[in-house]
Structures are given as structure tokens and as C-alpha cells.
Design a protein around this motif. Structure first.
Motif, PDB file in Angstrom:
ATOM      1  N   LYS A 293       0.811  -1.220   0.000  1.00 13.17           N
ATOM      2  CA  LYS A 293       0.000   0.000   0.000  1.00 13.17           C
ATOM      3  C   LYS A 293       0.847   1.273   0.000  1.00 13.17           C
ATOM      4  CE  LYS A 293      -3.797  -2.390   0.191  1.00 13.17           C
ATOM      5  NZ  LYS A 293      -4.676  -2.480  -1.002  1.00 13.17           N
ATOM      6  N   SER A 294       2.169   1.124   0.014  1.00 19.48           N
ATOM      7  CA  SER A 294       3.094   2.277  -0.019  1.00 19.48           C
ATOM      8  C   SER A 294       2.842   3.263   1.118  1.00 19.48           C
ATOM      9  CB  SER A 294       3.005   2.994  -1.376  1.00 19.48           C
ATOM     10  OG  SER A 294       3.383   2.132  -2.419  1.00 19.48           O
ATOM     11  N   VAL A 295       2.661   2.756   2.334  1.00 23.66           N
ATOM     12  CA  VAL A 295       2.509   3.614   3.507  1.00 23.66           C
ATOM     13  C   VAL A 295       3.503   3.190   4.582  1.00 23.66           C
ATOM     14  CG1 VAL A 295       0.086   4.161   3.106  1.00 23.66           C
ATOM     15  CG2 VAL A 295       0.668   2.155   4.477  1.00 23.66           C
ATOM     16  N   PHE A 296       3.868   4.159   5.419  1.00 20.09           N
ATOM     17  CA  PHE A 296       4.740   3.902   6.569  1.00 20.09           C
ATOM     18  C   PHE A 296       4.093   4.482   7.816  1.00 20.09           C
ATOM     19  CE2 PHE A 296       7.922   3.003   3.421  1.00 20.09           C
ATOM     20  CZ  PHE A 296       8.820   2.159   4.050  1.00 20.09           C
ATOM     21  N   ILE A 297       4.177   3.745   8.899  1.00 20.15           N
ATOM     22  CA  ILE A 297       3.787   4.273  10.201  1.00 20.15           C
ATOM     23  C   ILE A 297       5.060   4.481  11.019  1.00 20.15           C
ATOM     24  CG2 ILE A 297       2.523   3.892  12.346  1.00 20.15           C
ATOM     25  CD1 ILE A 297       0.496   2.284  10.841  1.00 20.15           C
ATOM     26  N   THR A 298       5.240   5.710  11.501  1.00 23.11           N
ATOM     27  CA  THR A 298       6.447   6.062  12.245  1.00 23.11           C
ATOM     28  C   THR A 298       6.075   6.500  13.652  1.00 23.11           C
ATOM     29  OG1 THR A 298       7.482   6.822  10.192  1.00 23.11           O
ATOM     30  CG2 THR A 298       8.499   7.526  12.256  1.00 23.11           C
ATOM     31  N   PRO A 299       6.744   5.943  14.672  1.00 22.39           N
ATOM     32  CA  PRO A 299       6.513   6.411  16.044  1.00 22.39           C
ATOM     33  C   PRO A 299       7.233   7.730  16.283  1.00 22.39           C
ATOM     34  CG  PRO A 299       8.173   4.676  16.041  1.00 22.39           C
ATOM     35  CD  PRO A 299       7.720   4.828  14.616  1.00 22.39           C
ATOM     36  N   MET A 300       6.475   8.784  16.558  1.00 20.63           N
ATOM     37  CA  MET A 300       7.047  10.097  16.803  1.00 20.63           C
ATOM     38  C   MET A 300       6.692  10.580  18.196  1.00 20.63           C
ATOM     39  SD  MET A 300       6.678  12.030  13.139  1.00 20.63           S
ATOM     40  CE  MET A 300       7.534  11.367  11.697  1.00 20.63           C
ATOM     41  N   GLY A 303       3.101  11.059  18.669  1.00 23.31           N
ATOM     42  CA  GLY A 303       2.242   9.897  18.457  1.00 23.31           C
ATOM     43  C   GLY A 303       2.603   9.186  17.168  1.00 23.31           C
ATOM     44  N   LEU A 304       1.730   8.276  16.745  1.00 24.31           N
ATOM     45  CA  LEU A 304       1.980   7.504  15.531  1.00 24.31           C
ATOM     46  C   LEU A 304       1.525   8.291  14.306  1.00 24.31           C
ATOM     47  CD1 LEU A 304       0.854   3.930  16.656  1.00 24.31           C
ATOM     48  CD2 LEU A 304       3.187   4.824  16.477  1.00 24.31           C
ATOM     49  N   ARG A 305       2.394   8.352  13.305  1.00 21.46           N
ATOM     50  CA  ARG A 305       2.099   9.048  12.050  1.00 21.46           C
ATOM     51  C   ARG A 305       2.120   8.038  10.920  1.00 21.46           C
ATOM     52  NH1 ARG A 305       5.583  14.220  10.059  1.00 21.46           N
ATOM     53  NH2 ARG A 305       4.332  15.140  11.748  1.00 21.46           N
ATOM     54  N   ILE A 306       1.040   7.991  10.126  1.00 18.48           N
ATOM     55  CA  ILE A 306       1.040   7.187   8.914  1.00 18.48           C
ATOM     56  C   ILE A 306       1.162   8.131   7.730  1.00 18.48           C
ATOM     57  CG2 ILE A 306      -1.513   7.068   8.895  1.00 18.48           C
ATOM     58  CD1 ILE A 306      -1.132   4.301   7.460  1.00 18.48           C
ATOM     59  N   ALA A 329      -7.836   3.542   6.769  1.00 16.91           N
ATOM     60  CA  ALA A 329      -8.158   2.121   6.643  1.00 16.91           C
ATOM     61  C   ALA A 329      -6.885   1.270   6.690  1.00 16.91           C
ATOM     62  CB  ALA A 329      -8.920   1.873   5.345  1.00 16.91           C
ATOM     63  N   HIS A 330      -5.809   1.736   6.043  1.00 15.51           N
ATOM     64  CA  HIS A 330      -4.542   1.001   6.090  1.00 15.51           C
ATOM     65  C   HIS A 330      -3.997   0.948   7.519  1.00 15.51           C
ATOM     66  CE1 HIS A 330      -4.915   1.084   1.867  1.00 15.51           C
ATOM     67  NE2 HIS A 330      -4.184   2.157   1.592  1.00 15.51           N
ATOM     68  N   ALA A 331      -4.095   2.075   8.227  1.00 17.79           N
ATOM     69  CA  ALA A 331      -3.626   2.104   9.618  1.00 17.79           C
ATOM     70  C   ALA A 331      -4.401   1.113  10.476  1.00 17.79           C
ATOM     71  CB  ALA A 331      -3.764   3.515  10.187  1.00 17.79           C
ATOM     72  N   GLU A 337      -8.192  -1.111  15.481  1.00 20.78           N
ATOM     73  CA  GLU A 337      -9.042   0.078  15.518  1.00 20.78           C
ATOM     74  C   GLU A 337      -8.221   1.331  15.829  1.00 20.78           C
ATOM     75  OE1 GLU A 337     -12.276   2.441  15.070  1.00 20.78           O
ATOM     76  OE2 GLU A 337     -12.117   0.305  14.607  1.00 20.78           O
ATOM     77  N   GLN A 338      -8.327   2.325  14.935  1.00 16.62           N
ATOM     78  CA  GLN A 338      -7.610   3.587  15.093  1.00 16.62           C
ATOM     79  C   GLN A 338      -8.552   4.736  14.782  1.00 16.62           C
ATOM     80  OE1 GLN A 338      -4.233   3.940  16.044  1.00 16.62           O
ATOM     81  NE2 GLN A 338      -4.421   1.739  16.438  1.00 16.62           N
TER      82      GLN A 338
END
Length: 410
Positions: A293-300, A303-306, A329-331, A337-338
Motif C-alpha cells: 500500500k506504499s505507507v509507513f507508520i512512524t513512532p514520533m 504519536g503515531l504518524r502514517i 483504513a490502512h492504519a 481500531e484507530q
């Protein structure tokens, strides 16, 4: 002491300003926004050392029609922006030719090999080590077919380029990041990847160091620029400011400024999105990418950034609810649940061959270009800064600068 103006106060411009100061130049920084508030604010935070393959490839080109027809894909084109993409598209196809792809891959690899030392110098000068972590980065696939294709394709290429990574089974991934949902089949760990826990604060601290070191700051809109004799100049409304050298690091706006000089460079607005997620009790210790899906979730720190999406649209176009909905939806697939806390969209400056434009406007020009970094602004900011400094001293790696020159589009 020679005086250099840097137009653009994103992470590329800020890094360049600091590099020039350390080399002994007097530096003025100009932007219409406060430092770090453009695309540098909204990125995924990765110093992506693995990113050595151009997006311009026939394998990617073949996927595009299906992606454009899929409302959940990370690629979107605003119909009203299509005319702007015609020269870009022709350049993209040209860049996909095998010889051009191999050349682009080598240029990105050469940049990435220089980047670690440049990053370290920037971190030391700006005193931002506390904002950067080195926990690696996971790149995951949710299907056997996707994973097998990647192993035979770009993972093999990256291994040949010297990228450090290890293959991971589903069990390995579960041990590293237990809060992830089990959406993945397998993946890799890029263990050398660093990431920023607060990209905006990183830019702010670079700016504060710039001021401490005697930098001059103007919050002005640059309308046009040029050079005459031994001087380069910028026009800010009715005011003209002259300098010994001028660096254009204005992101997507660089195209407008280059047009004022008669240069038709196919630099386009490729918008990226990020969502900040409300606290849910889920944690990650490193960035995690879902490559299908070409997404990244990064812990900052916040908080969490997608982050992700490649939306070709005008810089000031309205935010796409479809893009935001897809990413949320990807997150939820990745973490359960987000809920959405905030969303953001910004324009990456993208070139047809997915290589930055670095180097003099022409032979002997006092205008140096540092733009078009696309997805790699943070990753290549410091090494770009060093190359710009080397160009002014006429000591830059000539084959590398030649390959990244604006002249490649002529």
C-alpha cells in the motif's frame, strides 16, 4: 566574506545554509513561510538509506494503469492537473529506458553512499541527535506473491548496491513489533535506517543554529531571480537583493522560479499525506512500511504518524477525503481500531526520473539548484548541502553533478 542567499527554508535549504556557514560564507535565508513548515513538516521522518532505485522504471510503469483504476491504491491524479503532467510523463517514459534506469540507480547509490557522513556532520552542527533514532525500519508484504516478486526484483538489486537488510518471517516480525496486527506475510528489516521523532522540531533547531551562527532571515516571497555579471539577485516584490551566489532550494516552488529564468523544467507537485492517530495503546519501536500500500507508520514524539500517497495535483488543491480514508483504513489494518487525530497534505517537488536537481544552472552560473528531491528530501538534504557547497568552491564530483544537473532535461 562572500554572501550566499538560500531560497527555501525546508530541510534541504536549512541544511544547505548550515553547510555554507561552516564553510565560511555569510548566508541569508529567504522563504515565504516559517522554516520547516512546508513538506519538511509532513514527511514520514525516515532517513531512507535503502532508497536507491528510481521510481521511474518499466516495472512501475506497467502497474500504473491498474493503480489509477483502483480507488484504494496510493496513486491518484487530479484530472485538472493532467495537462501539467504531459512533459513530466514523457520524461518519465524516457527515464524508464534500461540505460537511463541503470544510470539513475547508480546516481542514487552514489548519493546514498555519501549521505551518512553528511548527516552526521549536520546532526553535530545543529545538535539534533536527540531527535534522531537508529532502530531500523521494517518493510512488510501481506502476500506471498508480492514478497516473492520483491525478493526476485528490487531486494536483489538493493543487495547488489550494498544495502544492509535481513529477511524476516512472520514470526520474526511478531517478535520485533508485537502490537502489529497479523496482516503481513513476510518482509525485511533495514537495520541502518534512522528516523526523526519530530521532523518539524529538527528543522526548527537547524534554523536556531543558523541564527546563532550569524545567519540572516527574511520571511518574503521571492517573485523571480537572475544574475548579472558577478552578482546573483532575487526580486521580492519591489525589492531587489544581490548576492555573490544564490541557491534555489524552494521545493515545488523552484519550478516557478526557474521558469522566471526561461528554464522549462518538468518539476511537478506530487502531494503526500500524513495522518496523526489518536492514542490507542498501540506502540511501535521503529517505522513500519506496508509496501503493498506504499505507507509507513512512524513512532514520533507526538504519536503515531502514517504517511504515504502519490497524488499529482495542484499545491493548493483541496485535501482528498478518499486519500485520507484510504490511509486510515490502512492504519486500522496494520494496528487494529484507530481514530484520526489530524491530517495533512503537502507537495513534494518531483522530477520525471525521480532524481534531485543539484548543481549550477549552467557552466559558470552563480545560481546553484538544490531541488526536486521527491520522496527523499530528508534523506538527501545533508548530502545535497555538501554538494552545493562543493559546487561553489568548484570541487564537486563532476560526474555526479553532471548526472544531477538541470541540463539533463534539455
Amino acid at each position: 566574506m562572500k554572501h550566499v542567499c538560500v531560497v527555501g527554508a525546508g530541510i534541504v535549504g536549512l541544511s544547505t545554509a548550515l553547510s555554507l556557514q561552516s564553510a565560511g560564507f555569510k548566508v541569508t535565508l529567504i522563504d515565504s513561510q516559517k522554516p520547516g513548515l512546508g513538506t519538511s513538516f509532513g514527511n514520514a521522518g525516515l532517513f531512507a538509506d535503502y532508497a536507491r532505485l528510481p521510481f521511474a522504471s518499466f516495472s512501475m510503469l506497467k502497474q500504473m494503469p491498474g493503480m489509477l483504476l483502483d480507488s484504494t491504491s496510493p496513486l491518484r491524479i487530479d484530472p485538472g492537473y493532467t495537462p501539467k503532467l504531459i512533459p513530466y510523463g514523457l520524461g518519465y517514459i524516457k527515464a524508464c529506458l534500461p540505460e537511463n534506469y541503470r544510470k539513475g540507480r547508480q546516481l542514487l547509490t552514489d548519493l546514498q553512499k555519501l549521505a551518512p557522513a553528511s548527516n552526521q556532520a549536520l546532526f553535530n552542527q545543529a545538535k539534533v541527535h536527540h531527535l534522531v533514532k537508529k532502530n531500523g525500519c521494517l518493510a512488510l508484504y501481506s502476500s506471498q506473491a508480492g514478497y516473492d516478486a520483491a525478493r526476485a526484483g528490487h531486494f536483489k538489486e538493493r543487495e547488489e548496491q550494498g544495502v544492509n537488510f535481513e529477511f524476516l518471517s512472520a514470526e520474526d516480525i511478531r517478535d520485533l513489533e508485537p502490537d502489529l496486527q497479523h496482516f503481513y506475510h513476510a518482509g525485511v528489516n533495514y537495520s541502518d535506517v534512522q528516523f526523526s521523532v519530530d521532523p518539524l522540531e529538527l528543522s526548527k533547531q537547524c534554523f536556531q543554529q543558523f541564527l546563532k551562527d550569524g545567519g540572516i532571515w527574511f520571511q518574503k516571497r521571492v517573485e523571480s531571480l537572475g544574475e548579472f555579471g558577478s552578482q546573483a539577485f532575487v526580486n521580492c516584490g519591489s525589492e531587489r537583493l544581490s548576492f555573490d551566489h544564490l541557491v534555489v532550494a524552494a521545493g515545488e516552488a523552484s519550478g516557478r522560479l526557474l521558469n522566471s529564468l526561461g528554464n522549462k523544467v518538468p518539476l511537478v507537485s506530487e502531494r503526500g499525506y500524513h495522518l496523526m492517530l489518536q492514542p490507542s495503546g498501540k506502540t511501535l519501536s521503529r517505522p513500519v512500511g506496508w509496501l503493498d500500500k506504499s505507507v509507513f507508520i512512524t513512532p514520533m514524539e507526538a504519536g503515531l504518524r502514517i504517511a504515504g500517497t502519490a497524488e499529482f495535483a495542484k499545491t493548493d488543491a483541496a485535501e482528498s477525503s478518499q486519500c485520507v480514508g484510504n490511509m486510515l483504513a490502512h492504519a486500522q489494518t496494520m494496528l487494529g481500531e484507530q481514530k484520526l487525530q489530524s491530517s495533512w497534505v503537502g507537495s513534494r517537488p518531483s522530477t520525471p526520473d525521480s532524481l534531485p536537481i543539484i548543481g549550477p544552472l549552467s557552466d559558470g552560473s552563480r545560481i546553484i539548484l538544490a531541488s526536486g528531491h521527491g520522496h527523499l528530501g530528508l534523506t538527501l538534504a545533508a548530502v545535497t548541502a555538501q554538494l552545493v557547497t562543493d559546487c561553489i568552491f568548484d570541487r564537486a564530483d563532476k560526474p555526479l553533478i553532471s548526472g544531477l544537473s538541470i541540463q539533463r532535461f534539455s
